[in-house]
Design an enzyme around this catalytic site. Structure first.
Site, mmCIF file in Angstrom:
data_model
loop_
_atom_site.group_PDB
_atom_site.id
_atom_site.type_symbol
_atom_site.label_atom_id
_atom_site.label_comp_id
_atom_site.label_asym_id
_atom_site.label_seq_id
_atom_site.Cartn_x
_atom_site.Cartn_y
_atom_site.Cartn_z
ATOM 1 N N HIS A 120 0.813 -1.222 0.000
ATOM 2 C CA HIS A 120 0.000 0.000 0.000
ATOM 3 C C HIS A 120 0.845 1.270 0.000
ATOM 4 O O HIS A 120 0.340 2.354 0.298
ATOM 5 C CB HIS A 120 -0.974 -0.018 1.185
ATOM 6 C CG HIS A 120 -1.979 -1.132 1.098
ATOM 7 N ND1 HIS A 120 -2.597 -1.682 2.205
ATOM 8 C CD2 HIS A 120 -2.461 -1.803 0.028
ATOM 9 C CE1 HIS A 120 -3.421 -2.648 1.806
ATOM 10 N NE2 HIS A 120 -3.346 -2.746 0.505
ATOM 11 N N CYS A 131 5.593 17.454 -11.757
ATOM 12 C CA CYS A 131 6.980 17.263 -12.212
ATOM 13 C C CYS A 131 7.666 16.037 -11.615
ATOM 14 O O CYS A 131 8.761 15.674 -12.040
ATOM 15 C CB CYS A 131 7.808 18.509 -11.920
ATOM 16 S SG CYS A 131 8.242 18.706 -10.157
ATOM 17 N N THR A 189 -3.125 -9.148 10.766
ATOM 18 C CA THR A 189 -4.016 -8.712 9.692
ATOM 19 C C THR A 189 -5.315 -9.494 9.756
ATOM 20 O O THR A 189 -5.321 -10.681 10.083
ATOM 21 C CB THR A 189 -3.377 -8.888 8.301
ATOM 22 O OG1 THR A 189 -4.351 -8.576 7.290
ATOM 23 C CG2 THR A 189 -2.859 -10.308 8.083
#
Length: 236
Positions: A120, A131, A189
């Site tokens: 991520h 730029c 997770t």
């Protein structure tokens, strides 16, 4: 043999371990998991974090996006915890091949890990959309409102917002690492954020370890340890 001893044994026996981690790896470093939305968000912001951290919101309401981002996503004082430190040590010992992370805080690198695949992105990389000039997280903290490049273009953090696709090269390298791993350790997770969570299905090995505060049904794990990951890895 108890769970920690089993994990210790598998780590000792392998030199092809891959770690796949999420927000729970960094909560022990004091970085909040914004999925478990606390009262603070509700008091200060008119939108849930998932809305603010979307590409649409970034484009349509940049001022509010940057207010939330500086306030909640730039935890630059956070330090690596025992999980980050142990993983860096395992890599140094020639056991761990890759850290695949959903986190954007850079704590794995701060602990010394080198092969870190950031699914991520990272708050430490920011680029001018006009730029391409690079800016650090510290540069961003020194700005107010919508940060602008010296060329006048808007600066965007190199993080994957909701509605944006993952970097293809990072994704492919993550798939290859998982596919060839002997031991895959999943930690901190909930495996609900796709496409990142879908990477686990590429694992072909026989030693799948889940270290998470809550059980993750459906992973087919060979070993599950329901404890904070820093506490677990500090013991192996």
């Amino acid at each position: 043999m108890n769970e920690i001893e089993q994990l210790r044994q598998w780590i000792a026996d392998s030199d092809n371990i891959v770690f796949f981690g999420g927000a729970g790896v960094s909560t022990e470093s004091g970085i909040p998991d914004f999925r478990s939305t606390d009262g603070l968000y509700n008091q200060q912001y008119d939108y849930p974090p998932e809305t603010i951290l979307s590409h649409t919101f970034y484009k349509s309401n940049p001022k509010e996006f940057w207010r939330f981002y500086r306030d909640k996503m730039l935890c630059l004082d956070a330090q690596p915890n025992p999980a980050h430190i142990k993983l860096a040590q395992l890599e140094q010992d020639g056991k761990l091949r890759a850290v695949i992370t959903q986190n954007i805080d850079g704590l794995h690198q701060k602990a010394g890990s080198r092969n870190v695949l950031e699914l991520h992105g990272s708050v430490h990389r920011n680029y001018c959309e006009r730029c391409g000039k690079f800016y650090t997280a510290e540069d961003i903290l020194r700005t107010t409102g919508v940060p602008r490049c010296t060329c006048g273009g808007p600066i965007k953090p190199d993080v994957v917002l909701y509605e944006e696709g993952l970097d293809q090269d990072t994704l492919e390298r993550s798939v290859a690492a998982i596919r060839h791993a002997e031991v895959l350790i999943i930690g901190g997770t909930s495996l609900v954020v796709y496409p990142a969570a879908g990477l686990v299905r590429y694992y072909r090995g026989e030693r799948l370890v889940v270290i998470n505060k809550t059980e993750l049904p459906g992973t087919g794990a060979d070993l599950t340890i329901c404890q904070p990951i820093g506490q677990v890895l500090a013991q192996v």
